[in-house]
Structures are given as C-alpha cells and as structure tokens.
Design an enzyme around this catalytic site. Structure first.
Site, PDB file in Angstrom:
ATOM      1  N   GLY A 126       0.831  -1.192   0.000  1.00  0.00           N
ATOM      2  CA  GLY A 126       0.000   0.000   0.000  1.00  0.00           C
ATOM      3  C   GLY A 126       0.866   1.242   0.000  1.00  0.00           C
ATOM      4  N   GLN A 186       2.812  10.015   1.014  1.00  0.00           N
ATOM      5  CA  GLN A 186       4.107   9.323   1.132  1.00  0.00           C
ATOM      6  C   GLN A 186       5.008   9.584  -0.070  1.00  0.00           C
ATOM      7  OE1 GLN A 186       2.191   5.310   2.167  1.00  0.00           O
ATOM      8  NE2 GLN A 186       4.090   5.258   3.328  1.00  0.00           N
ATOM      9  N   CYS A 202       5.836   0.280   7.675  1.00  0.00           N
ATOM     10  CA  CYS A 202       5.451   1.380   6.784  1.00  0.00           C
ATOM     11  C   CYS A 202       6.654   1.789   5.948  1.00  0.00           C
ATOM     12  CB  CYS A 202       4.966   2.559   7.623  1.00  0.00           C
ATOM     13  SG  CYS A 202       4.448   3.980   6.655  1.00  0.00           S
ATOM     14  N   LEU A 203       6.418   2.053   4.669  1.00  0.00           N
ATOM     15  CA  LEU A 203       7.518   2.463   3.794  1.00  0.00           C
ATOM     16  C   LEU A 203       8.102   3.810   4.215  1.00  0.00           C
ATOM     17  CD1 LEU A 203       6.082   1.392   0.315  1.00  0.00           C
ATOM     18  CD2 LEU A 203       7.714   0.166   1.753  1.00  0.00           C
ATOM     19  N   HIS A 205      -4.651   1.531   7.404  1.00  0.00           N
ATOM     20  CA  HIS A 205      -3.281   2.053   7.500  1.00  0.00           C
ATOM     21  C   HIS A 205      -3.060   3.161   6.455  1.00  0.00           C
ATOM     22  CE1 HIS A 205       1.228   1.415   7.964  1.00  0.00           C
ATOM     23  NE2 HIS A 205       1.142   2.115   6.845  1.00  0.00           N
ATOM     24  N   GLU A 206      -3.468   2.884   5.211  1.00  0.00           N
ATOM     25  CA  GLU A 206      -3.227   3.863   4.143  1.00  0.00           C
ATOM     26  C   GLU A 206      -4.095   5.101   4.326  1.00  0.00           C
ATOM     27  OE1 GLU A 206      -0.661   3.458   2.489  1.00  0.00           O
ATOM     28  OE2 GLU A 206      -0.402   1.365   3.049  1.00  0.00           O
ATOM     29  N   HIS A 248      -2.749   7.777   6.538  1.00  0.00           N
ATOM     30  CA  HIS A 248      -1.792   8.710   5.936  1.00  0.00           C
ATOM     31  C   HIS A 248      -2.486   9.956   5.388  1.00  0.00           C
ATOM     32  CE1 HIS A 248       1.935   6.491   6.280  1.00  0.00           C
ATOM     33  NE2 HIS A 248       1.423   5.416   5.707  1.00  0.00           N
TER      34      HIS A 248
END
Ligand code: ZN
Length: 193
Positions: free
Chosen positions: A66, A71, A113-114, A155-156, A159
């Site tokens: 994701g 991000q 997380c990235l 989660h996404e 953001h």
C-alpha cells in the site's frame, strides 16, 4: 483466517519500474498534513493517471502492499494498494475514500510502513470495514473489506489524515527493529483481541 500480517511486507514482485517516486520518511512534515480532496473532474487527467501508475510501480518495487499520496509528497486523497499473494487482495486505487462502517471485532497485526524504515509494531484495528471511494476512472466504489485488506485500507487512509501506525500503537513495548522482528517475533501467533 487471522494471523500475522505485515502491512508493507507481502511477497516479492518483479516489476521493472519506469519511474521511481521518492518516499517521504518520518519527520517529513507532509506526512503530518491532512490531504486535500481531489476534484472528480481531475481524475481522468493525464497527470493524475500517471501519478497512479507511478505510485503502483513504486509500491510493488519497494516492495509494499500500500502507498498513500502523501508518502510521495503529494498531499491529496489518493491511495493505491495491491497484494497478489495468497491471502492477499486485488489491486485497488481509492480516491477521496471514507470508511462508513467499522466491524465490531478487533484484530491485532504487526504493521510496518515504507515511511518508517526498519521498524515493526503491533496495532489493533477493526477487522472489517465498509469503504466508499472513487476508483481511477471516477466510478463510485462501495465495498466491504476484511482481514489484511481491511487493515491495509485503514493504514493507508491514516496517511490521508496525517497519521502513521506508530500513532495507533497502544503499547509501544512491541516496537521492534527488523532484525529482532525476524529473530524473535515473525513466527509468533498473533492474538485476536
Ligand atoms: Zn504507511
């Protein structure tokens, strides 16, 4: 059906990226902003369609399952997701998403997380969500997601309101660096709360 999930660690993918976007890392103020709604008339623009393609390529290349527009330093309400592995979910693009229903059951998962290098932590979230959004063609979506799909969506979407998974951790004692995660925790059966 419930177990240990890694929000950014689902399998390996062999895509050859044409453009790699730079991931904003924790500390970058853009990760803490509320993302702007996208004008539906802009969805079919070449610029937005190209951004969606580049975000998908970047996500698969990292690899991740994701990626939210903040991000990649775009503070707009767009997320891309996809996990073709067993137990995964279909490639999904959500524009201006909202969660209109949360299921009563909570599930605890390991998340990463990235934008947060090298850390994993346990997060508890509802295991079912109903989502309304627009897709990349501007079509209305209204669907229910469960398990890993539901966790990834939450989660996404966090953001888009300036939150990361660390903010959702109730107990910071599970915060784990990657080598220690592999050594001590990866195989631990995760409890469903
Ligand atoms: Zn993330």
């Amino acid at each position: 059906m419930l177990g240990v999930y890694l929000v950014d660690g689902c399998g390996n993918h062999n895509f050859w990226p044409s453009v790699m976007l730079t991931i904003a890392k924790l500390g970058n103020p853009i990760l803490r902003k509320t993302a702007a709604l996208i004008d539906p008339r802009d969805i079919k623009s070449g610029e937005l369609q190209r951004l969606i393609d580049e975000m998908l390529e970047t996500m698969y290349d990292e690899p991740g399952i994701g990626l939210a527009a903040p991000q990649v330093s775009r503070s707009i309400q767009l997320v891309v997701m996809g996990c073709p592995d067993e137990g995964g979910f279909p490639e999904t693009v959500l524009i201006n998403p909202s969660i209109v229903y949360y299921g009563p059951e909570q599930v605890e998962n390991w998340e990463g997380c990235l934008s947060v290098d090298g850390l994993r932590g346990k997060v508890t979230r509802p295991s079912v969500v109903r989502v309304k959004a627009l897709d990349r063609k501007g079509k209305s979506l209204d669907f229910e997601a469960t398990d890993l799909y539901a966790v990834c969506i939450q989660h996404e979407m966090d953001h888009l309101i300036g939150k990361v998974f660390l903010d959702r951790m109730k107990d910071m004692s599970t915060l784990t660096q990657l080598p220690e995660f592999s050594q001590y925790w990866q195989k631990e059966p995760t409890n469903v709360i």
